[in-house]
Structure formats: C-alpha cells, structure tokens
Design a protein around this motif. Structure first.
Motif, mmCIF file in Angstrom:
data_model
loop_
_atom_site.group_PDB
_atom_site.id
_atom_site.type_symbol
_atom_site.label_atom_id
_atom_site.label_comp_id
_atom_site.label_asym_id
_atom_site.label_seq_id
_atom_site.Cartn_x
_atom_site.Cartn_y
_atom_site.Cartn_z
ATOM 1 N N PHE A 71 0.847 -1.205 0.000
ATOM 2 C CA PHE A 71 0.000 0.000 0.000
ATOM 3 C C PHE A 71 0.875 1.245 0.000
ATOM 4 N N TRP A 81 -4.675 0.353 7.607
ATOM 5 C CA TRP A 81 -3.900 0.859 6.473
ATOM 6 C C TRP A 81 -2.418 0.992 6.773
ATOM 7 N N LEU A 96 -7.287 3.652 0.090
ATOM 8 C CA LEU A 96 -7.292 2.219 0.402
ATOM 9 C C LEU A 96 -8.284 1.413 -0.446
#
Length: 396
Positions: free
Chosen positions: A150, A390, A191
């Motif tokens: 991410f 996250w 996200l």
C-alpha cells in the motif's frame, strides 16, 4: 543462433520503462554470479531487470533472453550461454525461466562452467528453485518480489515518498507515525482503490483493462505455469480453478477440507498438494499448515487469496472481514511468519497477536494475550493497542 537473440535483446532494452522503481532493486546484490528474482506474474520482475540494465555500462556485453523463445527451446540454455560467452558475453538475463524444461540442470552447468558469465533469471515460483534436484538454491542468490505494498501504491498515486516501517517500530510508535503520514495524505481515501486494483504495478498502464489482464495472468498461472513446473494432469486444471472460486467465496476460517475435497472431486492428499501448488504460484496463502516444498503435509487452519485484488476476478462480493484479513496477511507475510493463534486472527513471528476488525473492534477476544493489538479498518489514527489497518501497508 546468437545473432537473432542479440537483436531481440537489443530491441527489448530500448523499451520505455516506468520511472518508479520497486524497493527490491536497491536490495539485490548484483555482484553475485547467479541471481534469481522470483515472484507472481505481474509483480514487475521483468521491469525491475530492465531498469537494472539501464544502469549497466555499454561496455558490458549483455544478452536478454525470453525463456519460451523458439531458439531457447531448440538449443537449450546451456548451449546459448556457451555461444554467448565465447563471443565475450558477460551478463545473461533469462526471463521466465520456469518455462524451460530442466532449467535447474542448465543453470547449474552454466554456473559451474563459465566463471566469467553472470546470470540473472526471473521465475514465477521460488518453490521450484528451492526443490531443484541439482541443488541450485545453494548456488543462486534468490530474491522474492511481492505485489505492490500500500505504501508503494501511495507513492505511485501521489508522487510523495514514504519510508517503510519496521514492524516493531510500527507497534511502538503507530500513533505518531500515522499522524505524520496523515498530515501529508489521507490514506483511507486511497485504500479502497488499492484493495480493488492496486496490488500489481501494471494497473497504471492497464486502466479499465486491469481486471481482464489480471484474470488472464491468473489463468496462465493455473493453465500453463503450474503444469509446466509440477506433475499435474491437465484434466485437473479445472479443479484448481474451482478451488480458487470456492475459497474466494468462503470465510478464511470456514473451510471444511472434506467438503472442499468432495466439491472439487479430489482426495484430501491431492487437495493438499494442489493447495500447495496454488500457494507456490502466488495465488493462495495458507496459515497453520506445515509444508514440504509445494506440498502441504498438515491441515491448514485458514486459507486466503494471496491479495485482495484477486477477489474481483474469482468472486463478486467478498465479505469485508475476509478482505481486511487478506490485506493484512498480504502485507505482513513478505517479511514475517504468520500462523493461526488460539485467540485472535494472526500470530506474527510467534510473538505478536492481532485481531482484525472494523472501527469499533475491541480487545475482548484477545484480552488474555500480553503482546496483542486490535487492527481496525476505517480508523485513520490509532490509540494505545488499537492500530489502523492501512498502516500495516507500510511494512515494506
């Protein structure tokens, strides 16, 4: 034999490449004589090596070979390497080496015969290399390129740079770290896009064709890569596809091995073997199962897709909890061991317990654990032993 390969090699090296460089490019020790870069289809292995070649001086004689080229099939890797080194070749790069029969034998012979020739290869399954009968893993420096983290996705989307966070540091300083990142960008705004289409670098060029391309890549793994590497009857390929669909539709902890075996018409021993193959190919992740190469020798406690992007091609509406756990496992498994604990969802490195849930998740289910944290989706900044989901996308 060599001339057409050299011409194609030169053409390939002139391709325009992405500016963004994956973290692994800085970690590979390119001084070694035999280097393997393993990883799933679409992870960016080819791009990484072509980017490395941009840094190689023109004085070094390079041959870049695609392993399924007809000349490779006709003459074999060893004969090509032999001819190349005879004309002063210094660097041989072999892309998708798993497509070559007996590649481990040829690589061993090349390594043992041509001391002035450096070889770098890519492949879709580290397991095939590790278990090579020729003990190739003792000669080669093997690296694994995972899907985009991410953190990397955010760098691509925003143009900003973010440091990777060691897990121990993240656990101790997650509030301050999250505040620093949130002051620059809003991670929760990005996200959902990552979960749907951000795991493979080719999403940027693919645009609306991303999911069809990901489906095609996954089918090639099941229909071509796995049968090429392991003894599997081609009529059983449909069983692998059916397995992926059924696991996509199931809760990770709701897997009944007996029922699953019956549904795909396999005995349990063969089912364990196929689960191991899918994990080695970068499509599945198994928790709690002991493995021997590409075979599973004990019952897995949990089964996950390798990453959250695969949900969109194998089932329509995955459960939110399954997607959360899949994301966490995908991010943590690259550098850490994951197991299924007595309480909680994940035991990481045999010392940290994590319970994954939504914003309102509490420590009730892990209250008896000492080193335990709640990992909460929808949370921007955590507090005490509650960490936003996250943030674990920054561990690599």
């Amino acid at each position: 034999m060599i001339s057409p390969l050299l011409s194609l090699s030169n053409q390939i090296r002139t391709q325009k490449l992405p500016d963004y460089r994956r973290f692994l490019l800085q970690q590979i020790d390119f001084s070694q004589r035999l280097i393997g870069v393993m990883g799933a289809r679409g992870a960016g292995k080819t791009t990484l090596l072509l980017q490395y070649l941009k840094s190689v001086t023109r004085e070094i004689k390079v041959l870049y070979v695609i392993a399924d080229h007809p000349l490779v099939g006709q003459y074999g890797l060893f004969a090509i390497a032999d001819e190349f080194q005879k004309i002063g070749g210094e660097l041989l790069i072999i892309d998708e080496i798993h497509k070559c029969p007996h590649f481990e034998r040829d690589l061993k012979l090349i390594f043992d015969s041509f001391f002035s020739l450096k070889v770098i290869f890519t492949g879709s399954s580290a397991t095939a290399i590790d278990n090579a009968k020729a003990d190739l893993s003792r000669r080669a420096m093997l690296y694994h390129l995972p899907v985009l983290s991410f953190r990397e996705f955010l760098e691509l989307e925003t143009g900003a740079s973010f440091e990777a966070l060691p897990l121990a540091t993240l656990l101790q300083e997650h509030v301050a770290l999250a505040m620093e990142i949130v002051s620059c960008i809003k991670p929760l705004a990005y996200l959902p896009a990552y979960l749907e289409h951000g795991a493979y670098p080719f999403y940027r060029e693919a645009g609306p064709t991303y999911l069809p391309r990901l489906l095609n890549a996954s089918m090639q793994v099941i229909e071509m890569d796995i049968p090429a590497l392991y003894p599997i009857d081609h009529d059983k390929v449909n069983a692998l596809k059916k397995l992926m669909v059924m696991l996509c539709q199931s809760e990770p902890y709701d897997i009944n091995i007996s029922k699953l075996a019956g549904a795909v018409e396999l005995n349990q021993k063969t089912l364990y073997k196929y689960l191991g193959l899918l994990q080695a190919a970068g499509l599945l992740r198994l928790l709690g199962a002991k493995s021997s190469g590409a075979s599973i020798i004990s019952k897995p406690e949990k089964l996950y897709l390798d990453n959250s992007n695969l949900f969109a091609i194998f089932c329509n509406q995955p459960k939110a909890g399954t997607v959360r756990e899949t994301f966490f496992a995908s991010m943590l498994s690259y550098q850490h061991s994951l197991n299924y604990p007595k309480s909680g969802d994940f035991l990481v490195d045999e010392q940290y317990v994590f319970e994954i849930g939504g914003k309102s998740k509490t420590k009730q289910q892990i209250k008896t654990e000492t080193a335990a944290w709640v990992v909460a989706d929808g949370l921007e900044i955590g507090v005490e032993e509650k960490i936003p989901l996250w943030l674990f996308g920054f561990v690599y």
